[in-house]
Design an enzyme around this catalytic site. Structure first.
Site, short mmCIF file in Angstrom:
data_model
loop_
_atom_site.label_atom_id
_atom_site.label_comp_id
_atom_site.label_asym_id
_atom_site.label_seq_id
_atom_site.Cartn_x
_atom_site.Cartn_y
_atom_site.Cartn_z
CE LYS A 23 -18.58 37.52 -43.35
NZ LYS A 23 -18.18 36.10 -43.24
CG ASN A 24 -15.94 36.02 -46.20
OD1 ASN A 24 -16.05 36.09 -44.98
ND2 ASN A 24 -16.87 35.50 -46.98
CB CYS A 118 -22.66 26.67 -39.29
SG CYS A 118 -22.43 26.83 -41.03
NE ARG A 123 -19.34 26.71 -43.99
CZ ARG A 123 -19.27 27.99 -43.70
NH1 ARG A 123 -20.18 28.53 -42.93
NH2 ARG A 123 -18.30 28.73 -44.18
CG ASP A 306 -21.00 34.12 -49.29
OD1 ASP A 306 -21.54 33.09 -48.85
OD2 ASP A 306 -19.81 34.42 -49.03
NE ARG A 398 -21.05 35.36 -37.99
CZ ARG A 398 -21.00 34.28 -38.76
NH1 ARG A 398 -22.04 33.48 -38.82
NH2 ARG A 398 -19.92 33.98 -39.44
#
Ligand code: EPU
Length: 418
Positions: A23-24, A118, A123, A306, A398
């Site tokens: 994803k990233n 968030c 952030r 993560d 997500r």
């Protein structure tokens, strides 16, 4: 429709699971399509909500695209668009900020809603904005929007005060089209950053020092189109390895890149996990004697933030004490209170959580707060007796593709319920 995940836990997982694209890495690769008028084809896209959000966002910025299949998209950035992506869209995904560098570099201006805070922390994006200013952009913030303007970006020396993944990506993209040489110092060296740099070079960018903390970028007039394949998702890989271990199962995780997960695999081995590690697979063998292990999250090549929630879930099942320190985000222990509801023994002291195990986990109703916290709760649910219900499953969607299907394929009893 708001969905929940219902898991009947306690089943040792078995079989093989294939990992999707990262994803990233996919998100900045999609944003990079803004840097050229030629066609960009991205392959091995993960089927996750954030990718859909990024494509919708890019459409607002004048990018037309066609999905050839679930994992392949063809894109073309036409003339700049007058449209501005609404806050409603940007707030769903902080990575929206990745369009700022490319838009400013190619069109001389950008207007993007500020992403806001968030669940995992404040952030800010000050480092992205300071860098763009050094490259010569004027920055204005009004009504919650960032507006950048410049005649042309000019190469500059920029040292990041703090290592930032998307900050490095944003400025690297901007610098590829700036006039002259840009030096970026104290860069992030996450595999996703390196992947983006490799992609940009194939598009004609001149970047030296790829994979190091110091990038030297000589601006070019234009970039060309590209056919690019996203690297495997290291966090999805790590999450499935934990799924195998926490259920006492034996699984093989394929199509992955264990090299990108060295620190995590090292810590798993320290915790007595029995792993066979190949070039592109990891086999999880029966590992009955897990022991408490300490981790500290730090930028790559350190232990990734993560993977912190997932590792913590695993440590609730290990014998002894584990000290888990979160150094990247100030509020990334939201899963702790929920893990305690399964019966885990975890105490937080500032940036540190102390886990005492092994705890018998019993299924519970738990609330997901962010993507990786949700993964931690899902893993605990797989190991717990009885039924677990994970609420707000959209967080998982997500960033984890086909999660029910993939876990179901390993024998987990898991389903979505309205
Ligand atoms: N920071 C600032 N100012 C900035 C930028 C960052 O103070 O301008 C701080 C952040 O608040 C944080 C630290 O620097 O404390 C590092 O944040 P970073 O900028 O590296 O995070 P990011 O680029 O916003 C990416 C990933 C995250 C991952 C972090 C850390 C993407 C799209 N997101 O975020 O992924 O946790 O790096 O590795 O690449 C996830 O996938 O669940 C996720 C949150």
């Amino acid at each position: 429709m708001v969905q929940k995940l219902e898991i009947k836990g306690g089943i040792p997982l078995a079989g093989e699971v294939s990992i999707g694209g990262a994803k990233n890495a996919a998100l900045p690769a999609l944003a990079a399509s803004l840097l050229t008028e030629e066609e960009v084809v991205i392959k091995n896209l993960p089927e996750v909500r954030d990718v859909d959000t990024m494509l919708q966002l890019l459409e607002y910025m004048g990018v037309s695209y066609e999905r050839e299949s679930d994992s392949v998209v063809r894109m073309k950035a036409g003339a700049p668009s007058e449209d501005v992506a609404p806050y409603e869209m940007v707030k769903k995904m902080r990575a929206s900020v990745l369009v700022l560098g490319p838009l400013t570099a190619r069109y001389g201006e950008a207007r993007v809603s500020l992403p806001g805070g968030c669940a995992i922390g404040v952030r800010p994006i000050n480092l992205h904005l300071d860098g763009l200013k050094k490259l010569g952009a004027e920055i204005e913030i009004d009504h919650g929007y960032v507006q950048t303007r410049c005649k042309i970006l000019k190469g500059a020396e920029i040292e990041f005060e703090q290592v930032t993944v998307t900050g490095t990506e944003n400025l690297m993209m901007a610098a590829t089209l700036a006039e002259g040489r840009t030096l970026l110092d104290n860069c992030a060296i996450e595999p996703e950053v390196t992947d983006l740099a490799n992609m940009l070079v194939k598009m004609g960018a001149k970047i030296d020092g790829i994979g190091t903390r110091r990038l030297v970028i000589d601006g070019v007039d234009k970039l060309n189109g590209i056919d690019y394949e996203v690297i495997p998702d290291r966090i999805e890989t790590g999450t499935y390895i934990v799924a195998g271990l926490i259920t006492g199962g034996e699984i093989t995780v394929t199509n992955c890149c264990p090299k990108h997960l060295e620190e995590v695999l090292k810590k798993m081995k320290e915790a007595n996990a029995v792993l066979e590690i190949g070039e592109d697979y990891v086999r999880v063998k029966h590992s009955p004697e897990l022991k408490g292990t300490n981790i500290k999250t730090i930028p790559y090549p350190g232990f990734p933030t993560d993977m912190q929630a997932q590792f913590m879930a695993l440590m609730t099942r290990a014998q002894g004490t584990s000290v888990i320190t979160e150094n990247i985000f100030e509020n990334r222990f939201m899963h702790v209170a929920e893990l305690v509801r399964f019966g885990a023994d975890i105490v937080i002291d500032g940036h540190t959580a102390v886990v005492r195990g092994p705890s018998k986990l019993i299924g519970a109703h738990v609330m997901a707060t962010d993507l990786r916290a949700s993964a931690g709760l899902l893993l605990a649910g797989l190991a717990a007796e009885n039924t677990t219900v994970v609420h707000r499953v959209y967080h998982l969607d997500r960033g984890y593709e086909k999660i029910c299907r993939k876990l179901g394929g390993l024998g987990a009893r898991i389903k979505r319920v309205p």
